[in-house]
Design a protein around this motif. Sequence first.
Motif, short mmCIF file in Angstrom:
data_model
loop_
_atom_site.label_atom_id
_atom_site.label_comp_id
_atom_site.label_asym_id
_atom_site.label_seq_id
_atom_site.Cartn_x
_atom_site.Cartn_y
_atom_site.Cartn_z
N ARG A 9 31.30 -43.65 27.05
CA ARG A 9 31.49 -43.45 28.49
C ARG A 9 30.42 -42.52 29.06
O ARG A 9 29.83 -42.80 30.12
N GLU A 29 27.50 -43.37 31.74
CA GLU A 29 27.30 -42.59 32.96
C GLU A 29 25.88 -42.05 33.03
O GLU A 29 25.26 -42.06 34.10
N GLU A 59 23.06 -42.70 35.79
CA GLU A 59 22.38 -41.58 36.46
C GLU A 59 20.87 -41.68 36.31
O GLU A 59 20.12 -41.42 37.26
#
Length: 597
Positions: free
Chosen positions: A59, A63, A67
């Motif tokens: 996860r 992310e 980003e």
Amino acid sequence: LYVPTTTYTHSWKSPLRHCTAVNTMATSPKNNRRVSTGAKDQTRMRIEHMEAEREERRRLMQERKIERAEEEQRNLAAGNPGDVDFIGLVKKWRDEHANDELSLETNEEQPKICIAVRKRPVSEKERKVKDHDSVTCYHPVVWVHNAKLKVDGITKYLDHSSFCFDYGFSEKSTTEDVYQHSTLPLIEYTCSGKGGRATVFAYGQTGSGKTHTMNGIEAMVAEDIFHLLSNGDGPNLDDTMVLVSFFEIYGGRIQDLLNKRNRLKVLEDGKGEVVVTGLREFEANDPQHLLEYIESAQKKRTTHATEANDTSSRSHAICQIVLRDKNSQKLKGKLSLVDLAGSERGSDTKSHNRQRRTESSEINTSLLALKECIRALGGTSKHVPYRASKLTLILKDCFTSSLARTTMIATVSPGASSADHTINTLRYADRIKEKKIADIRSQRKKAGANNEEIKPKSRPGKRAEEPVDDLDILHSTRGETSEDFYDSGDDSEAQDIAQLHRTVQNLFEEEESLLNLHMSVIQENAELLTEEGKLLQGVQSDSVIDYDVDGYAHRLGSILDRKTYLISCLKEKLDAFRTQLQREEELSKKVVSLPGY
């Protein structure tokens, strides 16, 4: 069979350890299966914990990936694509040092030698290959953030190199900003009527924006010279002529760009005055007229493709603007604007032919000589090695005159792939104001702890000071400033480089001598051929009944002897030229890369 399964737990009921057997699991006699009666198995709990950690890492990685993609899009929108991690490290460093920059107005009066550095914006070509910005200019300091990987090959970090100059111009600075602070004071000095000699050099790797900067400066110079002559306190246009000449030094040859690229010669008379014979000067009556001459010459400048740039400037372009009294022809001021050839290192021309190699060696030598001449200008050196190259020989009065002033504008590329070139350029500019060149006669042994020089003793009937070769001076400084010239301490490589510079210089001299001799032979052969025709006509003409046979044979023999002599001289000169070509070929194989400037 009924087999009880037991585990042992330990309890502390007394100083002595007691073991208590507890029946935690039983086996059914019907199906012989084990049934758990207690807490979950510890191994199962560990597996579940590992799975949870793995999911959490996935996860976080997802992310982070999102980003990075968003950050990359922001960098692209800001015109600075490239490695997100390195860009982030540079941004973090800049945020921490944002208050270090000084105002350009805080500088004091311009020194005799002014060094300025200009960083250009990231180009479209660099954006396409995602070459991120790795240079920061916080006046007066210029930083280069070299992207590096640690020994593990994964961890990224920046290697910061800093250089301090008189002026540091970032990509936000305009050409007018550069001109106002670095060049305008020299224009005012030239137009003061004191006979000042001012020189502005543009130096840098090809593609770093030096020609763009110089073109903008030349346009502003044309305006301000006439403005100062019309409104200043010094000379005025009523009694002052503005003369312009524009020529280039390409491959050891000097060519007049305002006069059909005619070949010129540089000579030094008995008084030490350097004259460029055949160079034409044109009078300009207004700024537009002066700028037209400059733009016309710029279009004829020599460029070639190298590995560093498709249109590399392979010549030193010199624009000289001279102010003279209309009546007495006395020099009132002289301004030289010099756009130097591209400064890529010798390794960038490794795949090129002999012409490109000799060009690179000549450029290398002239830039070495230029640096030492400027350093000598700012010190007390007894000898200025201006004869080491044609560039410095032509600009002799800019180095030897007490009225000389110099500005060096070094331009750098921001791309991370150009970091080595950028550092090389900044080192060159930085060393100009470092330790001055030492006189070759004082480079002998030092005496005592106070390092006093041992002066050579004069012999009876001979001068104490023997003439020295300026090219030898450049290489004699290796003991003091080895990193100026050589990347390694290998003496044999240093000797090869020195021999290559000398051979290329000799090669150009032999080439010029061969061409001049060849032209002279052709002209004299034409005259001899004309004389032969007349001689033959005097023998075979219908009106000739009798002729002097002995006189004819004698004169024909003299002509043939002269032709034989001319051919032997030309053949001898050609053999000498071929020897230099072969020598250059051998040395170019030994020298992997020319030294830094």
